[in-house]
Design an enzyme around this catalytic site. Structure first.
Site, PDB file in Angstrom:
ATOM      1  N   GLY A  45     -28.124 -11.125 -25.290  1.00 25.56           N
ATOM      2  CA  GLY A  45     -28.445 -10.610 -23.953  1.00 25.56           C
ATOM      3  C   GLY A  45     -29.799 -11.025 -23.409  1.00 25.56           C
ATOM      4  O   GLY A  45     -29.959 -11.224 -22.207  1.00 25.56           O
ATOM      5  N   ASP A 111     -31.407   1.166 -22.909  1.00 24.50           N
ATOM      6  CA  ASP A 111     -30.464   2.150 -22.382  1.00 24.50           C
ATOM      7  C   ASP A 111     -30.838   3.490 -23.011  1.00 24.50           C
ATOM      8  O   ASP A 111     -31.699   4.216 -22.522  1.00 24.50           O
ATOM      9  CB  ASP A 111     -29.046   1.679 -22.732  1.00 24.50           C
ATOM     10  N   ASP A 176     -23.785  -8.999 -20.506  1.00 22.92           N
ATOM     11  CA  ASP A 176     -22.352  -9.284 -20.432  1.00 22.92           C
ATOM     12  C   ASP A 176     -21.506  -8.017 -20.406  1.00 22.92           C
ATOM     13  O   ASP A 176     -21.999  -6.903 -20.634  1.00 22.92           O
ATOM     14  CB  ASP A 176     -21.928 -10.076 -21.670  1.00 22.92           C
ATOM     15  N   ARG A 182     -22.511 -13.508 -18.307  1.00 22.69           N
ATOM     16  CA  ARG A 182     -23.891 -13.786 -18.742  1.00 22.69           C
ATOM     17  C   ARG A 182     -24.554 -14.836 -17.866  1.00 22.69           C
ATOM     18  O   ARG A 182     -25.769 -14.848 -17.707  1.00 22.69           O
ATOM     19  CB  ARG A 182     -23.904 -14.303 -20.193  1.00 22.69           C
TER      20      ARG A 182
HETATM   21  P1  5GP Z   1     -29.710   1.236 -26.457  1.00 20.57           P
HETATM   22  O1  5GP Z   1     -29.780   1.085 -27.931  1.00 20.57           O
HETATM   23  O2  5GP Z   1     -31.047   1.238 -25.765  1.00 20.57           O
HETATM   24  O3  5GP Z   1     -28.861   2.401 -26.028  1.00 20.57           O
HETATM   25  O4  5GP Z   1     -28.896   0.011 -25.920  1.00 20.57           O
HETATM   26  C1  5GP Z   1     -29.462  -1.202 -25.793  1.00 20.57           C
HETATM   27  C2  5GP Z   1     -28.457  -2.322 -26.001  1.00 20.57           C
HETATM   28  O5  5GP Z   1     -27.162  -2.018 -25.462  1.00 20.57           O
HETATM   29  C3  5GP Z   1     -28.965  -3.521 -25.251  1.00 20.57           C
HETATM   30  O6  5GP Z   1     -29.623  -4.402 -26.149  1.00 20.57           O
HETATM   31  C4  5GP Z   1     -27.721  -4.129 -24.669  1.00 20.57           C
HETATM   32  O7  5GP Z   1     -27.248  -5.107 -25.530  1.00 20.57           O
HETATM   33  C5  5GP Z   1     -26.707  -3.017 -24.605  1.00 20.57           C
HETATM   34  N1  5GP Z   1     -26.583  -2.439 -23.246  1.00 20.57           N
HETATM   35  C6  5GP Z   1     -26.983  -1.207 -22.860  1.00 20.57           C
HETATM   36  N2  5GP Z   1     -26.710  -1.005 -21.551  1.00 20.57           N
HETATM   37  C7  5GP Z   1     -26.150  -2.147 -21.099  1.00 20.57           C
HETATM   38  C8  5GP Z   1     -25.626  -2.555 -19.808  1.00 20.57           C
HETATM   39  O8  5GP Z   1     -25.649  -1.846 -18.796  1.00 20.57           O
HETATM   40  N3  5GP Z   1     -25.101  -3.806 -19.748  1.00 20.57           N
HETATM   41  C9  5GP Z   1     -25.049  -4.642 -20.823  1.00 20.57           C
HETATM   42  N4  5GP Z   1     -24.505  -5.834 -20.651  1.00 20.57           N
HETATM   43  N5  5GP Z   1     -25.537  -4.287 -22.050  1.00 20.57           N
HETATM   44  C10 5GP Z   1     -26.070  -3.056 -22.176  1.00 20.57           C
END
Ligand code: 5GP
Ligand code: MG
Length: 196
Positions: A45, A111, A176, A182
């Site tokens: 990503g 996120d 993605d 992407r």
């Molecule tokens: P976290 O661990 O902060 O909840 O999630 C982070 C990871 O989840 C990011 O590295 C990403 O790969 C994926 N992710 C979280 N939200 C999104 C989103 O809205 N779109 C995409 N494509 N990936 C996300």
């Protein structure tokens, strides 16, 4: 935008370019006098963001940067629901030695915050980096975080981020959904319910 699953452009291409310039200057200022920085992008990503950012850092006057990539995954290919619990984060191999080195971790989006937090700990505790700063292209403004997520997000903050986005699934500029989108040069909101 052609594909009806793309709802709206949240961040356009020109804004991304301008913000990367600003971020690069801010980061370069903070690293003045420090040499031997290792920038580690999180695949897949953050690949686009990482490659644009390191060129921005170079334009901002930084030199001697090493660029590496690492894999980290949480959700597989599915769009995660906002009430999902934390999951195990699997972290891939790094092909260089970062012990006693300064690392700037670069990911696509924060996120719930679990991935960046786990990666930072991994670099400090398992890989022996002397310092880890974090930079995310995007950060989500969570609308309904669980208590656990709220606690994590307030105790752990990234050092740098590009843009804040609303709590929806976003795609483009490296991000993605099931390996699609992407390649888009902008960031768009994705509607999982829409028919293609
Ligand atoms: P976290 O661990 O902060 O909840 O999630 C982070 C990871 O989840 C990011 O590295 C990403 O790969 C994926 N992710 C979280 N939200 C999104 C989103 O809205 N779109 C995409 N494509 N990936 C996300
Ligand atoms: Mg990721």
């Amino acid at each position: 935008m052609g594909d009806s699953r793309l709802m709206s452009v949240l961040v356009d291409e020109a804004s991304i370019g301008r913000r990367i310039d600003e971020l690069s200057h801010a980061i370069a200022r903070d690293y003045i006098g420090i040499s031997g920085l290792i920038v580690v992008g999180v695949m897949k990503g953050a690949c686009m963001f990482t490659t644009d950012l390191v060129r921005g850092l170079s334009r901002a006057g930084m030199s001697g940067i090493r660029v590496e990539f690492i894999r980290a995954s949480t959700y597989g290919n599915a769009v995660k629901g906002s009430q999902d619990r934390s999951r195990e984060i699997s972290i891939g191999e790094l092909t260089c030695d970062v012990s006693r080195r300064r690392v700037l971790l670069v990911d696509d989006i924060v996120d719930q915050g679990f991935t960046m937090h786990a990666l930072k700990r991994h670099f400090l505790e398992a890989l022996g980096a002397s310092e880890v700063r974090t930079c995310a292209f995007l950060q989500k403004r969570l609308t309904n975080p669980t208590a656990e997520v709220q606690a994590l997000r307030s105790s752990f903050q990234v050092d740098y981020y590009g843009f804040e986005v609303d709590d929806t699934w976003v795609v483009g500029y490296g991000l993605d959904v099931a390996e699609e989108f992407r390649e888009l040069p902008y960031v768009a909101a994705f509607d999982p319910q829409a028919q293609r």
